[in-house]
Design a protein around this motif. Structure first.
Motif, PDB file in Angstrom:
ATOM      1  N   LYS A  17      -0.641 -59.046   4.339  1.00 20.46           N
ATOM      2  CA  LYS A  17      -1.330 -59.562   5.521  1.00 20.46           C
ATOM      3  C   LYS A  17      -2.140 -58.445   6.153  1.00 20.46           C
ATOM      4  O   LYS A  17      -1.820 -57.275   6.012  1.00 20.46           O
ATOM      5  N   LYS A  18      -3.177 -58.845   6.871  1.00 16.84           N
ATOM      6  CA  LYS A  18      -4.007 -57.892   7.595  1.00 16.84           C
ATOM      7  C   LYS A  18      -3.465 -57.753   9.009  1.00 16.84           C
ATOM      8  O   LYS A  18      -3.513 -58.699   9.786  1.00 16.84           O
ATOM      9  N   PHE A  19      -2.946 -56.573   9.312  1.00 16.47           N
ATOM     10  CA  PHE A  19      -2.404 -56.254  10.634  1.00 16.47           C
ATOM     11  C   PHE A  19      -3.375 -55.340  11.368  1.00 16.47           C
ATOM     12  O   PHE A  19      -3.783 -54.310  10.823  1.00 16.47           O
ATOM     13  N   MET A  20      -3.706 -55.704  12.586  1.00 19.53           N
ATOM     14  CA  MET A  20      -4.518 -54.834  13.429  1.00 19.53           C
ATOM     15  C   MET A  20      -3.705 -54.454  14.654  1.00 19.53           C
ATOM     16  O   MET A  20      -3.141 -55.320  15.323  1.00 19.53           O
ATOM     17  N   PHE A  21      -3.662 -53.170  14.915  1.00 28.16           N
ATOM     18  CA  PHE A  21      -2.971 -52.656  16.088  1.00 28.16           C
ATOM     19  C   PHE A  21      -4.038 -52.137  17.048  1.00 28.16           C
ATOM     20  O   PHE A  21      -4.842 -51.280  16.675  1.00 28.16           O
ATOM     21  N   VAL A  22      -4.048 -52.676  18.254  1.00 27.12           N
ATOM     22  CA  VAL A  22      -5.057 -52.327  19.243  1.00 27.12           C
ATOM     23  C   VAL A  22      -4.407 -51.458  20.315  1.00 27.12           C
ATOM     24  O   VAL A  22      -3.505 -51.919  21.020  1.00 27.12           O
ATOM     25  N   ASN A  23      -4.848 -50.223  20.405  1.00 26.13           N
ATOM     26  CA  ASN A  23      -4.304 -49.283  21.383  1.00 26.13           C
ATOM     27  C   ASN A  23      -5.266 -49.196  22.566  1.00 26.13           C
ATOM     28  O   ASN A  23      -6.407 -48.786  22.410  1.00 26.13           O
ATOM     29  N   ARG A  24      -4.757 -49.559  23.742  1.00 24.17           N
ATOM     30  CA  ARG A  24      -5.582 -49.605  24.944  1.00 24.17           C
ATOM     31  C   ARG A  24      -5.135 -48.627  26.032  1.00 24.17           C
ATOM     32  O   ARG A  24      -5.810 -48.465  27.033  1.00 24.17           O
ATOM     33  N   THR A  78       4.889 -50.720   9.459  1.00 24.77           N
ATOM     34  CA  THR A  78       4.126 -51.788   8.807  1.00 24.77           C
ATOM     35  C   THR A  78       3.480 -51.278   7.520  1.00 24.77           C
ATOM     36  O   THR A  78       3.515 -51.955   6.487  1.00 24.77           O
ATOM     37  N   ALA A  79       2.925 -50.084   7.571  1.00 22.54           N
ATOM     38  CA  ALA A  79       2.292 -49.506   6.383  1.00 22.54           C
ATOM     39  C   ALA A  79       3.306 -49.251   5.280  1.00 22.54           C
ATOM     40  O   ALA A  79       2.989 -49.376   4.095  1.00 22.54           O
ATOM     41  N   THR A  80       4.525 -48.932   5.644  1.00 20.19           N
ATOM     42  CA  THR A  80       5.584 -48.693   4.662  1.00 20.19           C
ATOM     43  C   THR A  80       5.844 -49.943   3.829  1.00 20.19           C
ATOM     44  O   THR A  80       6.243 -49.858   2.676  1.00 20.19           O
ATOM     45  N   PHE A  81       5.597 -51.104   4.426  1.00 15.73           N
ATOM     46  CA  PHE A  81       5.791 -52.372   3.718  1.00 15.73           C
ATOM     47  C   PHE A  81       4.521 -52.830   3.020  1.00 15.73           C
ATOM     48  O   PHE A  81       4.351 -54.014   2.727  1.00 15.73           O
ATOM     49  N   ASP A  82       3.622 -51.888   2.744  1.00 21.30           N
ATOM     50  CA  ASP A  82       2.405 -52.129   1.964  1.00 21.30           C
ATOM     51  C   ASP A  82       1.533 -53.246   2.531  1.00 21.30           C
ATOM     52  O   ASP A  82       0.973 -54.040   1.778  1.00 21.30           O
ATOM     53  N   GLN A  83       1.412 -53.287   3.835  1.00 22.98           N
ATOM     54  CA  GLN A  83       0.514 -54.251   4.458  1.00 22.98           C
ATOM     55  C   GLN A  83      -0.842 -53.582   4.710  1.00 22.98           C
ATOM     56  O   GLN A  83      -0.973 -52.362   4.691  1.00 22.98           O
ATOM     57  N   VAL A 138      -3.319 -52.335   7.058  1.00 24.02           N
ATOM     58  CA  VAL A 138      -3.215 -51.926   8.451  1.00 24.02           C
ATOM     59  C   VAL A 138      -4.528 -51.343   8.957  1.00 24.02           C
ATOM     60  O   VAL A 138      -5.120 -50.472   8.319  1.00 24.02           O
ATOM     61  N   SER A 139      -4.957 -51.829  10.121  1.00 23.04           N
ATOM     62  CA  SER A 139      -6.099 -51.278  10.845  1.00 23.04           C
ATOM     63  C   SER A 139      -5.605 -50.833  12.214  1.00 23.04           C
ATOM     64  O   SER A 139      -4.734 -51.479  12.801  1.00 23.04           O
ATOM     65  N   LEU A 140      -6.187 -49.770  12.706  1.00 21.63           N
ATOM     66  CA  LEU A 140      -5.809 -49.240  14.009  1.00 21.63           C
ATOM     67  C   LEU A 140      -7.077 -49.120  14.840  1.00 21.63           C
ATOM     68  O   LEU A 140      -8.061 -48.519  14.407  1.00 21.63           O
ATOM     69  N   VAL A 141      -7.053 -49.734  16.033  1.00 19.66           N
ATOM     70  CA  VAL A 141      -8.220 -49.775  16.906  1.00 19.66           C
ATOM     71  C   VAL A 141      -7.895 -49.081  18.224  1.00 19.66           C
ATOM     72  O   VAL A 141      -6.800 -49.263  18.764  1.00 19.66           O
ATOM     73  N   PHE A 142      -8.848 -48.327  18.721  1.00 22.25           N
ATOM     74  CA  PHE A 142      -8.682 -47.619  19.984  1.00 22.25           C
ATOM     75  C   PHE A 142      -9.765 -48.086  20.956  1.00 22.25           C
ATOM     76  O   PHE A 142     -10.954 -47.925  20.693  1.00 22.25           O
ATOM     77  N   ILE A 143      -9.315 -48.692  22.050  1.00 18.11           N
ATOM     78  CA  ILE A 143     -10.196 -49.269  23.063  1.00 18.11           C
ATOM     79  C   ILE A 143      -9.734 -48.770  24.430  1.00 18.11           C
ATOM     80  O   ILE A 143      -8.559 -48.470  24.622  1.00 18.11           O
ATOM     81  N   ASP A 144     -10.647 -48.759  25.395  1.00 16.04           N
ATOM     82  CA  ASP A 144     -10.335 -48.345  26.762  1.00 16.04           C
ATOM     83  C   ASP A 144      -9.717 -46.937  26.740  1.00 16.04           C
ATOM     84  O   ASP A 144     -10.193 -46.083  26.002  1.00 16.04           O
ATOM     85  N   ASP A 145      -8.655 -46.704  27.518  1.00 21.20           N
ATOM     86  CA  ASP A 145      -8.035 -45.377  27.550  1.00 21.20           C
ATOM     87  C   ASP A 145      -7.307 -45.029  26.250  1.00 21.20           C
ATOM     88  O   ASP A 145      -6.890 -43.883  26.061  1.00 21.20           O
ATOM     89  N   GLY A 146      -7.188 -45.977  25.346  1.00 22.83           N
ATOM     90  CA  GLY A 146      -6.589 -45.703  24.041  1.00 22.83           C
ATOM     91  C   GLY A 146      -7.364 -44.658  23.261  1.00 22.83           C
ATOM     92  O   GLY A 146      -6.797 -43.974  22.405  1.00 22.83           O
ATOM     93  N   VAL A 206      -3.038 -45.633   5.746  1.00 29.10           N
ATOM     94  CA  VAL A 206      -3.660 -46.178   6.954  1.00 29.10           C
ATOM     95  C   VAL A 206      -4.952 -45.392   7.141  1.00 29.10           C
ATOM     96  O   VAL A 206      -4.952 -44.280   7.666  1.00 29.10           O
ATOM     97  N   GLU A 207      -6.028 -45.966   6.653  1.00 29.36           N
ATOM     98  CA  GLU A 207      -7.307 -45.271   6.662  1.00 29.36           C
ATOM     99  C   GLU A 207      -8.358 -46.005   7.472  1.00 29.36           C
ATOM    100  O   GLU A 207      -9.487 -45.538   7.604  1.00 29.36           O
ATOM    101  N   LYS A 208      -8.000 -47.155   8.021  1.00 30.14           N
ATOM    102  CA  LYS A 208      -8.955 -47.964   8.788  1.00 30.14           C
ATOM    103  C   LYS A 208      -8.724 -47.725  10.270  1.00 30.14           C
ATOM    104  O   LYS A 208      -7.912 -48.396  10.897  1.00 30.14           O
ATOM    105  N   LEU A 209      -9.423 -46.734  10.799  1.00 26.11           N
ATOM    106  CA  LEU A 209      -9.330 -46.395  12.213  1.00 26.11           C
ATOM    107  C   LEU A 209     -10.679 -46.684  12.859  1.00 26.11           C
ATOM    108  O   LEU A 209     -11.719 -46.208  12.385  1.00 26.11           O
TER     109      LEU A 209
END
Length: 131
Positions: A15-22, A41-46, A48-56, A86-89
């Motif tokens: 699955k495509k998981f996106m984590f949004v850090n704000r 999540t990455a350990t389970f071979d999903q 993973v995308s990580l997004v940084f918005i606002d003060d994140g 995890v290379e999608k930042l």
């Protein structure tokens, strides 16, 4: 015995998981908790995308000094993410600009997206978790 070949075993669905850090990296547990959940999540071979918005966006700023506030600086952990595939930042362009930051101020390579691009990326995800 059947002459039919056995059906290939299908593995778990990725699955495509996106984590949004704000949130800012210190003062709350959100940033550190997000990082821990991303690694799990990455350990389970999903996917993973990580997004940084606002003060994140402050989570990725180089040269953080946390001694004065008495907490461990966990920002160098972001450099280890590629070891977990995890290379999608992604970073929000407006959030960076509003804080007087650029890609050169960040610890790790990111892709800077405008609001439309960010929306399109979010629409492609199976799961979005906001911290």
């Amino acid at each position: 015995m059947s002459d039919q070949p056995a059906a290939p075993a299908s593995g778990p669905k990725v699955k495509k998981f996106m984590f949004v850090n704000r949130k800012a990296p210190y003062g709350t547990i959100y940033a550190l908790e997000s990082l821990e959940v991303v690694l799990i999540t990455a350990t389970f071979d999903q996917d993973v995308s990580l997004v940084f918005i606002d003060d994140g966006v402050y989570e990725l700023v180089k040269g953080q000094q946390t001694k004065g506030i008495g907490v461990k600086n966990f920002s160098p952990s972001y450099r280890a993410l590629d070891g977990y595939d995890v290379e999608k930042l992604y970073v929000d362009q407006v959030s960076l600009a509003q804080r007087g930051l650029s890609e050169k101020d960040l610890l790790v390579p990111v892709e800077v997206l405008d609001a439309q691009q960010m929306g399109q990326l979010m629409a492609q995800q199976d799961v979005i978790l906001s911290f």
